[in-house]
Design an enzyme around this catalytic site. Structure first.
Site, PDB file in Angstrom:
ATOM      1  N   HIS A  62       0.843  -1.207   0.000  1.00  0.00           N
ATOM      2  CA  HIS A  62       0.000   0.000   0.000  1.00  0.00           C
ATOM      3  C   HIS A  62       0.875   1.253   0.000  1.00  0.00           C
ATOM      4  CE1 HIS A  62      -3.996   1.901   1.457  1.00  0.00           C
ATOM      5  NE2 HIS A  62      -3.231   2.836   0.929  1.00  0.00           N
ATOM      6  N   HIS A  64       1.678   5.202  -2.254  1.00  0.00           N
ATOM      7  CA  HIS A  64       1.246   6.188  -3.248  1.00  0.00           C
ATOM      8  C   HIS A  64       2.498   6.739  -3.917  1.00  0.00           C
ATOM      9  CE1 HIS A  64      -2.941   6.205  -1.833  1.00  0.00           C
ATOM     10  NE2 HIS A  64      -2.397   5.977  -0.652  1.00  0.00           N
ATOM     11  N   LEU A  65       2.597   6.526  -5.224  1.00  0.00           N
ATOM     12  CA  LEU A  65       3.795   6.980  -5.943  1.00  0.00           C
ATOM     13  C   LEU A  65       3.597   8.321  -6.645  1.00  0.00           C
ATOM     14  CD1 LEU A  65       5.327   3.706  -7.440  1.00  0.00           C
ATOM     15  CD2 LEU A  65       5.972   4.957  -5.381  1.00  0.00           C
ATOM     16  N   ARG A  66       2.360   8.784  -6.729  1.00  0.00           N
ATOM     17  CA  ARG A  66       2.045  10.138  -7.244  1.00  0.00           C
ATOM     18  C   ARG A  66       2.280  10.333  -8.740  1.00  0.00           C
ATOM     19  NH1 ARG A  66      -0.934  10.732  -2.885  1.00  0.00           N
ATOM     20  NH2 ARG A  66       0.188  11.288  -0.991  1.00  0.00           N
ATOM     21  N   ASP A 154      -8.813   3.382  -3.058  1.00  0.00           N
ATOM     22  CA  ASP A 154      -8.184   3.942  -1.858  1.00  0.00           C
ATOM     23  C   ASP A 154      -8.263   5.464  -1.850  1.00  0.00           C
ATOM     24  OD1 ASP A 154      -6.597   3.602   0.578  1.00  0.00           O
ATOM     25  OD2 ASP A 154      -5.073   4.694  -0.542  1.00  0.00           O
ATOM     26  N   HIS A 234      -5.334  -0.213   5.938  1.00  0.00           N
ATOM     27  CA  HIS A 234      -5.017   0.642   7.095  1.00  0.00           C
ATOM     28  C   HIS A 234      -6.023   0.625   8.251  1.00  0.00           C
ATOM     29  CE1 HIS A 234      -7.563   3.231   4.653  1.00  0.00           C
ATOM     30  NE2 HIS A 234      -6.606   3.529   3.815  1.00  0.00           N
ATOM     31  N   ASP A 307       1.108   2.701   3.694  1.00  0.00           N
ATOM     32  CA  ASP A 307       0.277   3.787   3.165  1.00  0.00           C
ATOM     33  C   ASP A 307       1.161   5.010   2.873  1.00  0.00           C
ATOM     34  OD1 ASP A 307      -1.845   5.234   2.226  1.00  0.00           O
ATOM     35  OD2 ASP A 307      -2.888   5.400   4.147  1.00  0.00           O
ATOM     36  N   HIS A 311       4.198  14.064   0.450  1.00  0.00           N
ATOM     37  CA  HIS A 311       3.681  15.389   0.081  1.00  0.00           C
ATOM     38  C   HIS A 311       4.824  16.395   0.072  1.00  0.00           C
ATOM     39  CE1 HIS A 311      -0.525  14.286   0.248  1.00  0.00           C
ATOM     40  NE2 HIS A 311      -0.329  13.708   1.407  1.00  0.00           N
ATOM     41  N   GLY A 326      -1.383  12.287   5.314  1.00  0.00           N
ATOM     42  CA  GLY A 326      -0.455  11.230   4.932  1.00  0.00           C
ATOM     43  C   GLY A 326       0.927  11.344   5.516  1.00  0.00           C
TER      44      GLY A 326
END
Lengths: 425, 311
Positions: A62, A64-66, A154, A234, A307, A311, A326
């Site tokens: 889990h 987030h690679l953006r 998600d 999560h 997760d 940012h 996040g």
């Protein structure tokens, strides 16, 4: 190229636990032997693993690679570098990119980019619904063919129970598990942190535990109805842990994950309007933290995932209610999770299972230390003590509530397909 | 003996000590007299620059701070959300840094987000005064309420203070729970159960279901403004029912103490949370609160700007 890993304690949960040498050739494990290896040659690279443990590659299911869309936060390349630094040989990026990964083109873009620029495995998660809008199914046949390993909305949970039912039924036909971000958007509306004493004192709108558990319970019911494997993302509340434990006892095909921040911190970390401790779901009470730890200990919670949500600094340097949700988790997960072993909550073997074997089982990925298998493995130095320093992260995201924390344990070497992708200096 | 006020910022009642609270209230006594003069101005803060930075609409608080600054001869500049660069997408901290670059001495901030003043206070050299941050705190309101009660009752200690209405969304309620408790009063809260936030008892206050029970034995009843748009989020069914069950009427005051004080931070929804005759009646000290607000804010500005009170 030959690699010989010498003298480490090799742990493959349920299969191996002992001092062994591992010989790697052409990207594959060729020998695991207790008597010492016989390999030699000018091309041989020896790694001294004495005093360390050697485990199947860690998998973070889990993240987030953006990319595509928000490359200023993270790219596939920097996210993979962060993963390698954290000891992960494989990661699963969630589909909330821009454009959303709800179609073959985006999936292929991610996989191609990762293959060209990165050295670890990237297994994308496709969107349950078109555009994460919760109003139409994505094309699961196309997504599966392009390479997704699971489906999830998600961050934008499916509120329509009928759509969730159809998604699970339809996904079952392709053997794709559904990963559910459980949040009742009406109950959570406007909330900025966990509902309770701390939020009340700080004057911040609260998010009740029930906003999570109500959807956990709904999705367990839909899982029971459809039979498609369900994975709860999560987990943060005691009520969710109870619901999952009960569902497992009844033989329902549900699995679950939690993140290091939920078993390490509570809503107290938010005090002084600390936006680095803001995430969704929010940090909960001590009773919830204890329930999550208990859930990990007894196997109710199968997986530790991060997760990872990077940012830009300026997206956290604002009013608490406006701050992005996040935590950049890839480079702190291993030491924080090893603390569970230190605390006597989990055996080392169980911890390795939660971080490598369990996610592989859920996603149908081969991940074993055996001759002939791809050489994806992590060498962990359990004794290394250091202070977490976000400025040294490979990730573009430096947002972490753990900056400055004293921890123990790090990935000494990460090997993917027989190639060293991270080696601690 | 002279005591120095060493606090750079005034952010909430939690961070103020009892001594500091008393020092502000004592200073306000002498400040109040200035407003009674025919020439309502002293040179105390001449040459000081004070920025009133209001991201949220406000009549009372902004005017009160502005008058307080002017009566002390400070130069005050008023900025509102729509006239500042927030509409152009600048972050709060960037806007504040720009304001600071113009060398103000004090920035007074009103903002819809809890913690906004705390964020600026940690980054700026200027003094920051919180004029209301979201649902969190409104220290100058609490201080003027304390001043008003102390003025009328002589002392705060041992009094029973009932705060009634929308506790959840009220920064005034939170600050007064802390302020009155610190000075030794018992605070009891009441209102619709939908508007009593979880864990509020941790502030050392009690909660009762019926407002009659809150009023019984109370020395002060503080009514809170009900925002009519809360109906949309199902906090209460109708204004009619709200005023009937949770509004303060003469009938509900029947069993109250004969010297009870009725307070309200304003603006009042006349006839909704407060019956019109009660608002204008003998027990009401609502306009005294407003008058005292200027004195208390003069005291705050004076002390924060580095004034030394001799006592």
């Amino acid at each position: 190229m030959l690699i010989l890993i010498k003298g480490g304690r090799v742990i493959d949960p349920g299969r191996i636990d002992g001092i062994n040498d591992i010989l790697i050739k052409d990207g594959k494990i060729v020998e695991i032997s207790v008597k010492g290896s016989t390999a030699f040659g000018s091309e041989l690279k020896e790694i001294d693993a004495a005093g360390k443990i050697v485990v199947p590659g860690l998998i973070d299911m889990h993240v987030h690679l953006r990319e595509p869309g928000q490359e200023y936060k993270e790219t596939i390349k920097t996210g993979c570098a962060a993963a390698a630094h954290g000891g992960f040989t494989a990661i699963c990026p969630m589909p909330n990119t821009n454009p959303v990964n709800d179609n073959r083109q985006v999936t292929e873009y991610i996989i191609d980019k990762a293959a060209r620029e990165c050295k670890i495995h990237v297994y994308p998660v496709g969107a349950i619904s078109k555009g994460l809008k919760g109003s139409a199914l994505s094309e699961y046949g196309e997504l599966k063919d392009a390479g997704v390993v699971a489906l999830s909305d998600d961050g934008m949970p499916v509120m329509n129970s009928m759509l969730m039912r159809r998604a699970m039924e339809y996904a079952g036909g392709f053997g794709l598990p559904i990963i559910s971000h459980c949040e009742d958007l009406d109950l959570a509306a406007g909330g900025a942190m966990n509902e309770g004493e701390v939020a009340t004192r700080m004057g911040l709108p609260g998010i009740p535990n029930a906003s999570e558990s109500i959807i956990v319970m709904r999705d367990i019911a839909i899982c029971e109805l459809t039979g498609t494997p369900l994975h709860i993302a999560h987990v943060s509340t005691k009520e969710s842990v109870h619901a999952i434990r009960d569902a497992k006892a009844r033989g329902i095909s549900v699995t679950a994950e939690t993140a290091p921040h939920y078993f390490t911190l509570t809503h107290d970390a938010v005090k002084n309007y600390n936006t680095s401790a803001k995430m969704n779901p929010p940090l909960r009470s001590e009773a919830d933290r204890q329930a999550v730890r208990q859930g990990l200990a007894d196997g109710t919670i199968d997986v530790i995932a991060t997760d990872h949500a990077p940012h830009a600094a300026y997206e956290k340097d604002v009013e608490f209610e406006f701050a992005a949700n996040g935590v950049a988790g890839l480079e702190t997960s291993l030491p924080l999770s090893l603390q569970l072993v230190e605390d006597g909550l989990l055996s080392l073997t169980d911890l390795i299972d939660r971080m490598s074997k369990a996610p592989a089982r859920i996603l149908g990925i081969e991940n074993s230390l055996k001759p002939g298998a791809p050489a994806d493995l992590t060498i962990i130095d359990l004794k290394k003590k250091y202070t977490i320093d976000a400025s040294t992260f490979e990730s573009l995201g430096k947002n972490t509530p753990f900056d400055g924390m004293q921890v123990k344990g790090e990935a000494a070497v990460t090997i993917v397909g027989g190639e060293i992708v991270w080696e601690a200096g | 003996m002279s005591m120095e006020f060493n606090r750079k910022d005034i952010l909430d009642m939690e961070s103020l000590s009892v001594d500091e609270i008393n020092m502000i209230l004592d200073t306000a006594v002498s400040m109040k007299e200035i407003s009674e003069r025919s020439i309502k101005k002293v040179p105390t803060l001449r040459g000081k620059t004070i920025i009133l930075f209001f991201y949220e609409p406000s009549t009372r608080t902004r005017t009160s701070f502005d008058i307080a600054a002017k009566r002390l001869s400070a130069d005050s500049i008023s900025l509102t959300g729509s006239s500042s660069s927030i509409v152009k997408g600048e972050t709060l901290i960037d806007t504040a840094r720009n304001l600071e670059a113009m060398k103000p001495d004090i920035i007074i901030l009103r903002h819809a987000c809890a913690g906004a003043s705390h964020m600026l206070a940690g980054r700026l050299n200027s003094a920051v005064i919180n004029a209301g941050d979201g649902m969190h705190a409104h220290p100058s309101q609490s201080l003027l309420d304390l001043f008003t009660v102390r003025e009328k009752k002589g002392s705060i200690k041992g009094l029973r203070i009932a705060i009634i209405g929308d506790i959840s969304h009220s920064r005034v309620a939170r600050s007064n729970c802390i302020g009155f408790t610190k000075l030794g009063a018992d605070v009891v809260l009441s209102g619709p159960p939908t508007m009593i936030p979880k864990g509020i008892e941790s502030l050392g206050v009690s909660v009762v279901k019926n407002i009659e029970d809150a009023i019984c034995g109370a020395d002060v009843v503080m009514m809170l403004r009900i925002q009519k748009e809360r109906q949309k989020n199902f906090f209460f069914p109708t204004e009619r029912e709200y005023s009937k069950v949770f509004g303060l009427t003469r009938e509900k005051l029947k069993n109250g103490k004969s010297d009870i004080l009725i307070m309200h931070p304003g603006p009042v929804n006349r006839g909704l949370e407060l019956a019109s005759d009660v608002m204008d009646g003998d027990y009401s000290v609502i306009l005294d609160q407003v008058t005292n607000g200027v004195a208390v804010r003069m005291a705050i500005l004076y002390l924060v700007a580095g004034g030394v009170r001799k006592c």
